[in-house]
Each structure stands twice: as C-alpha cells, then as structure tokens.
Design a protein around this motif. Structure first.
Motif, PDB file in Angstrom:
ATOM      1  N   ALA A  52       0.821  -1.284   0.096  1.00 58.93           N
ATOM      2  CA  ALA A  52      -0.067   0.105   0.131  1.00 58.93           C
ATOM      3  C   ALA A  52       0.814   1.247   0.250  1.00 58.93           C
ATOM      4  N   VAL A  53       2.021   1.314   0.935  1.00 57.31           N
ATOM      5  CA  VAL A  53       2.873   2.347   0.892  1.00 57.31           C
ATOM      6  C   VAL A  53       3.441   2.561  -0.423  1.00 57.31           C
ATOM      7  N   ILE A  54       3.878   1.505  -1.332  1.00 58.56           N
ATOM      8  CA  ILE A  54       4.512   1.598  -2.401  1.00 58.56           C
ATOM      9  C   ILE A  54       3.346   2.223  -3.613  1.00 58.56           C
ATOM     10  N   ALA A  55       2.293   1.651  -3.585  1.00 61.18           N
ATOM     11  CA  ALA A  55       1.224   2.086  -4.419  1.00 61.18           C
ATOM     12  C   ALA A  55       1.049   3.611  -4.228  1.00 61.18           C
ATOM     13  N   LEU A  56       0.889   4.117  -2.892  1.00 57.41           N
ATOM     14  CA  LEU A  56       0.467   5.530  -2.751  1.00 57.41           C
ATOM     15  C   LEU A  56       1.650   6.216  -3.011  1.00 57.41           C
ATOM     16  N   PHE A  57       2.714   5.975  -2.439  1.00 56.97           N
ATOM     17  CA  PHE A  57       3.967   7.008  -2.490  1.00 56.97           C
ATOM     18  C   PHE A  57       5.148   6.667  -2.977  1.00 56.97           C
ATOM     19  N   GLY A  58       5.296   5.191  -3.631  1.00 54.71           N
ATOM     20  CA  GLY A  58       6.315   4.926  -4.321  1.00 54.71           C
ATOM     21  C   GLY A  58       7.440   4.197  -3.751  1.00 54.71           C
ATOM     22  N   ASP A  75      11.826   2.998   0.876  1.00 49.43           N
ATOM     23  CA  ASP A  75      13.162   2.954   1.043  1.00 49.43           C
ATOM     24  C   ASP A  75      13.659   4.053   2.071  1.00 49.43           C
ATOM     25  N   ALA A  76      13.076   5.202   2.039  1.00 52.04           N
ATOM     26  CA  ALA A  76      13.546   6.267   2.743  1.00 52.04           C
ATOM     27  C   ALA A  76      13.016   5.989   4.257  1.00 52.04           C
ATOM     28  N   VAL A  77      11.768   5.585   4.523  1.00 51.65           N
ATOM     29  CA  VAL A  77      11.366   5.140   5.789  1.00 51.65           C
ATOM     30  C   VAL A  77      11.823   3.821   6.398  1.00 51.65           C
ATOM     31  N   LEU A  78      12.039   3.023   5.513  1.00 49.33           N
ATOM     32  CA  LEU A  78      12.656   1.892   6.190  1.00 49.33           C
ATOM     33  C   LEU A  78      14.119   1.540   5.232  1.00 49.33           C
TER      34      LEU A  78
END
Length: 448
Positions: A52-58, A63-66
């Motif tokens: 979901a994070v990848i779909a919404l923000f890329g 990678d920046a968050v984790l």
C-alpha cells in the motif's frame, strides 16, 4: 561514530516497530468487527502495509522510511517474535492427559499431506497446459513439480496457533491434534523444499545441510530437556522466574537461528525447544514459558509486515483469474477433504474431523515463506506466486467463518435432539436446569 550510527538505526527500527504495532491493533479491531479471528486482521494489515505504501507514495518513499539496515533490524524483531511465540504453543502439546494419540495423528498427517501433494501435481499440469512460459518459468521440471506440491501441502503453524488461541481451542482435542499434525507436516515440507531448491540448482548438497540442521536441533532439544529436569534448574526457576524466561527465550532464539543458518526453518527450531520443555504440570516452567510466549505474541506483527514487503511487492505480476481460481479450489479440496478423511480413518467423530480439516487448511505465513524461497531460487514464477499468495490468504480467511458454521451446525443438531427427546417423553419434560443439562449434546469429542 559506529556506535552512534548503530544507536540511531536501532532507535529508527524501534520507532518503525511501534508504528507496526499500531497498525496491528487497528487490524485486530477491524477483524473483531467483522467477526474474524484477530490474527486475520493482523496478517491482512501487515501483508498489505508495504504494497500500500509503495502504491501510494512509491518505492523511494518506502526505502527512505525503512532503509536496508533498519529493515534488517525489523526483520530480526519479527523473526524473534515468531520463534518466542511458537515455544509456548509447542509446549502446550506436552501438557495434560489429552496428548494426541500416535495412530490418530499419523492418519491426520497422512490425510493432510498426501492429497495436497497430489493436488500440487494437478496444478502443475494445469500450468503446463494453459499457463504459458511466463507462468511455467524456466526451472527444471522435477524442481518445479516438487516446489508446487510443497506449496500446496504446507500448513501454517503460527497462524493456526493464533487462531486456536483467539478462539479458545488450544486445549481442545481438535486443536491439539491439528497443531501437532501441522508441525509434523511442516517438518516434512521443509525437507522437501530443500530438495526442490537443490534440484533447481542442480545440486543436492542442500538436503545434507537440512539433515545436519535437524540433527543439531534434536541434540539441542535433548540438552534443554534433560537440563531442565535437574533439581538445580527447578530451584532457579522458582527463585528467578524472569531470569529463567530470558534464558529459555535466548536458547530458543539461538537454536532457531542456527538451524536457519544451516538450511532449515527457524520455526522447526522453536517447536523443538518448546516440545523439549518438560510437560509435567507440577513443574515450575509454566510461568517462564508463558512469559516467553507473550513477548513473542507482541512482536509477531513485525513478521507480517516484513513478509508482505519481501513477498507481495515482488509477486505482483499478471496472473489469470482462472489460475487463481484453480489454485484456490485445489488448495481447499486437498487440505479440507484430506484432513477430514485422515481424521475419520484415525477413529475421530465427524464433528472433530470437520474441524481438523478446516484447521489444516490454514496456510498463512508458512506458505508465504515457502513461496518467497521458491521465487528467490528461481523455481517459481511471479504470476504463479501471486496465485498461490491469493490461495494462502483465502484459505486462511476461511478458517474462522467455517469454524463458526460448524459451531452453529452442532448447536442446531443439539436443539433438534432435545426437541425429539421432548416429543418422545411428553410426561418427562425436564423442568430444571440440572435436568436439562443431562440431555445428550453433541460436542467436539462426541455425544455426551
């Protein structure tokens, strides 16, 4: 500088773990509202968080968050939680007089393992005939067939155990037998998995590594068992219960991680340690084991998130709806019908056999681990992994509603039996609660 960097990474990982636990709490709340086991909500939210994070923000945002080092620490948190939680659940199999009979358990294991392996052969045939090269992949045929068969036969010990705990079935005959059988099935499954990966790589040395890992785990389990039986160990447990819990948890983590390093799953190492703890109810181990299990249960949601990021983000590829439907139907048929048939051949009543068939159909996390291994080794293609991931999620989500349906069916049968008895004996209608309690009621273990 290195110490400061490690401190910052650990703080970052702890903050990420806190966010994961908040999402897990939200998943549990949603599952309760939908009348699903809480673990289903944890799994669903955890698996979908990364995609979901990848779909919404890329991907760059994730990678920046984790970042890699922080993600590795979060992975360790999740794996540690899974190992510690399984120690307590495996230990429960040794407590009390209702341990699963060996003959019955053998039939349940056979019924829950052999038919699903055969459905794996049917699925590979379907893929070869209709899937095309993109779904079939380029792995050697023996490796591909064996890997798909293993993926269809796996039962998720961690998820099943959480469902049993959430529903209060951990001490029931069906719950004990299903969990013990699942541990045996997964042990066989992991051995076959190493053979499949070795066949895919053209090298069978992986099988020897797995045998060495099993031998190491067995020796460590025996050491734990005989060490805890000593008078000195009992005295330490009575005087220092928290220290004993820390030592037991550290032992389980050490055995599990070494077994994984040697080529076997950490899950089996945790189960061996849990089974090694003496099952005497008079022994003082219950408090230490309970503490270890509670800590593991608190950390387990991190494992769901890590699995979702490492598996689902790579598995999203084009897969036909027909392939997904065939995978789901074959997965349910092999496990539910096979588990039911094995339980009946083992002498269990229909009610208990139905529950065992439903429980062994739970795949969940263990299935995702197997699929990740097959995808990483190049034996399984991304479209086929996606279809099998959907199958794992569907079969896991089915467990709670099917168990609820079985409970309602048994209640209706009990009411009809009571009504028939009332009609047959009109002059002896039970007027008091004590008399009504004597009426025959079908339970999980039969009629009483």
């Amino acid at each position: 500088m290195d110490v400061l960097d490690l401190l910052l990474r650990t703080t970052h990982a702890v903050a990420a773990l806190a966010v994961v636990l908040l999402f897990a709490a939200a998943g549990r709340s949603a599952a309760r509202r939908l009348r699903q086991p809480e673990v289903i909500g944890e799994i669903t939210v955890g698996l979908l968080a990364g995609p979901a994070v990848i779909a919404l923000f890329g991907t760059a945002f994730l990678d920046a968050v984790l970042p890699g080092p922080v993600f590795d620490i979060l992975t360790l948190f999740g794996q540690a939680g899974l190992v510690l939680f399984l120690v307590g659940l495996a230990h429960k199999l040794r407590i009390g007089p209702d341990r699963p009979p060996h003959r019955t358990m053998g039939w349940v294991v056979a019924g829950s393992l052999v038919p699903p392996l055969l459905t794996g052969l049917l699925l590979t045939g379907w893929v070869s005939l209709t899937g095309g090269a993109a779904v079939r992949g380029t792995a050697p045929l023996p490796a591909f067939v064996l890997m798909v068969a293993v993926a269809m036969s796996i039962t998720a010990v961690p998820v099943m155990s959480r469902i049993l705990a959430d529903r209060g079935m951990g001490e029931s005959p069906a719950g004990r037998l299903a969990l013990a059988s699942a541990i045996a099935i997964d042990a066989v499954g992991w051995l076959l998995l190493t053979v499949a990966i070795s066949l895919g790589a053209g090298d069978l040395t992986g099988s020897l590594h797995s045998a060495r890992a099993l031998l190491f785990g067995a020796v460590c389990a025996l050491a734990v068992r005989y060490g805890l039986r000593t008078r000195a160990a009992r005295g330490i447990c009575v005087r220092l219960p928290r220290t004993t819990a820390v030592a037991l948890g550290a032992s389980a983590l050490g055995v599990a991680l070494v077994m994984e390093h040697l080529g076997m799953t950490a899950i089996l190492g945790a189960a061996l340690v849990g089974l090694a703890v003496p099952g005497d109810e008079r022994a003082p181990w219950a408090g230490a084991v309970s503490t270890v299990s509670r800590v593991g249960r608190a950390l387990a949601p991190a494992f769901f998130v890590v699995t979702g990021i490492t598996v689902l983000t790579r598995a999203f590829a084009a897969a036909s709806w027909s392939l997904i439907a065939v995978a789901v139907v074959l997965g349910c048929a092999g496990k539910v019908l096979g588990g039911y048939a094995g339980a009946r051949l083992g002498g269990l009543p229909r009610s208990t056999a139905c529950r065992i068939g439903v429980l062994v159909n739970t795949r969940g996390l263990t299935e995702l681990i197997v699929l990740q291994a097959g995808l990483s080794a190049g034996v399984l293609s991304a479209p086929l992994v996606l279809a099998l991931v959907v199958m794992a999620l569907v079969t896991t989500a089915m467990t709670g509603p099917l168990l609820n349906a079985l409970d309602r069916r048994d209640e209706r049968r009990a009411r009809r039996r009571t009504e028939r008895l009332t009609v047959r004996l009109p002059g002896r209608i039970p007027q008091h609660r004590s008399d009504r309690d004597k009426l025959p009621v079908e339970t999980e273990g039969g009629t009483r």
